[in-house]
Design an enzyme around this catalytic site. Structure first.
Site, short mmCIF file in Angstrom:
data_model
loop_
_atom_site.label_atom_id
_atom_site.label_comp_id
_atom_site.label_asym_id
_atom_site.label_seq_id
_atom_site.Cartn_x
_atom_site.Cartn_y
_atom_site.Cartn_z
N LYS A 1 0.74 -1.14 0.08
CA LYS A 1 0.08 -0.03 -0.01
C LYS A 1 0.84 1.19 0.04
CE LYS A 1 -4.19 -2.17 2.19
NZ LYS A 1 -3.59 -3.54 2.40
N ARG A 2 1.90 1.12 -0.92
CA ARG A 2 2.55 2.57 -0.94
C ARG A 2 1.93 3.48 -1.67
NH1 ARG A 2 4.89 -0.47 2.23
NH2 ARG A 2 7.27 -0.81 2.60
#
Length: 307
Positions: free
Chosen positions: A106-107
């Site tokens: 989830k960057r």
């Protein structure tokens, strides 16, 4: 394109599910914990080794049942460098067993920072003219709510490697509506995100018609999934929220197209922690996980026919 690889694996196994490898140390059976702590001490190293042995056992039990695994990086980062080294080993072992690996990271940064993340997780770092890979996942999850410049560096890296990404669109958590359901002009925010995601990946469709940029769409909002499936014809869906979060097979069926393609459904605790419900001492964790994965597959197949 990488979603072709994933869809091929799903079709071969007739199973559109992914097992999350999100183990906390308390999820690991006592006999594995005890052996790791005796060898490495009670601490970060011992915990990392215990979780790796648990992961490897799960992979061995599931590799001919599920097409993919999804390690969530938070459960490795919390153990420091020992945990991240163990994550790299877990990914490498899963790939050696033929599994498609979705790194749930989830960057959501931009520019050179996003490019560096993409190098670490997908394409590898360039050092003295040579390319060196570290985590080397097949796919990553992204938070694209900073806009297209938080997604494009990953798409560039993915395109070079034949890999792919999943971008958060409509998530399964109860608070998602606080932002994602807000009206933005003639659309809701999550619809804007889905439209943007499909637009910036246009032209990367593979043989099944899906672009390199998939979407995370939570099982806990089946009506939204149904509307998104119609709206985003070229977007592959990752569907969390089945099982422990309350999503059902009847809910997730709306993520699939008419051929039973275009989606994969995640379960983490329901598979990893299945041994805790057998009444045993944890020595049966592999059998319990395998049975849970098969039950999930068969549950979904009541509503989804894969051709």
């Amino acid at each position: 394109m990488s979603f072709d690889v994933l869809q091929d694996k799903i079709r071969a196994m007739k199973n559109p599910t992914v097992a999350g490898l999100d183990a906390r140390i308390e999820y690991v059976p006592e006999h594995i914990r005890r052996a790791a702590f005796e060898e490495h001490g009670v601490g970060l190293k011992g915990a990392a080794e215990a979780i790796y042995q648990f992961n490897a056992g799960l992979i061995d039990a599931l590799c001919d049942v599920v097409p993919a695994v999804k390690p969530q990086s938070a459960y490795y980062e919390n153990l420091g460098w020992q945990g991240m080294e163990m994550l790299e080993r877990t990914i490498r072992y899963a790939k050696s067993k033929g599994l498609f690996v979705i790194a749930d990271i989830k960057r959501g940064d931009i520019g050179s920072t996003a490019a560096a993340y993409a190098e670490g997780w997908l394409s590898g770092a360039s050092i003295e003219g040579q390319q060196f890979k570290s985590f080397d996942a097949d796919c990553v999850t992204l938070n694209g709510y900073m806009g297209s410049d938080s997604i494009n560096p990953f798409l560039k890296a993915a395109k070079e490697e034949g890999k792919c990404v999943f971008v958060l669109v409509k998530t399964s958590n109860p608070g998602s509506g606080e932002l994602q359901d807000i009206v933005a002009g003639d659309r809701l925010v999550y619809q804007v995100m889905g439209d943007l995601n499909e637009r910036i990946a246009a032209g990367t469709e593979g043989k099944y018609g899906y672009t390199m940029a998939g979407a995370v769409t939570g099982a806990t909002y089946p009506s939204d999934i149904r509307a998104l499936r119609k709206r985003l014809e070229h977007t592959f869906f990752l569907v969390p929220g089945y099982g422990a979060q309350g999503g059902t097979a009847d809910d997730v069926r709306y993520a699939f197209d008419k051929y039973g393609h275009g989606a994969i459904v995640n379960s983490s605790r329901g598979i990893m922690c299945a041994w805790q419900k057998t009444g045993g001492d944890g020595h049966d964790f592999q059998e319990a996980a395998r049975n849970a994965a098969i039950a999930m597959r068969d549950d979904i197949k009541q509503f989804v026919t894969i051709v």
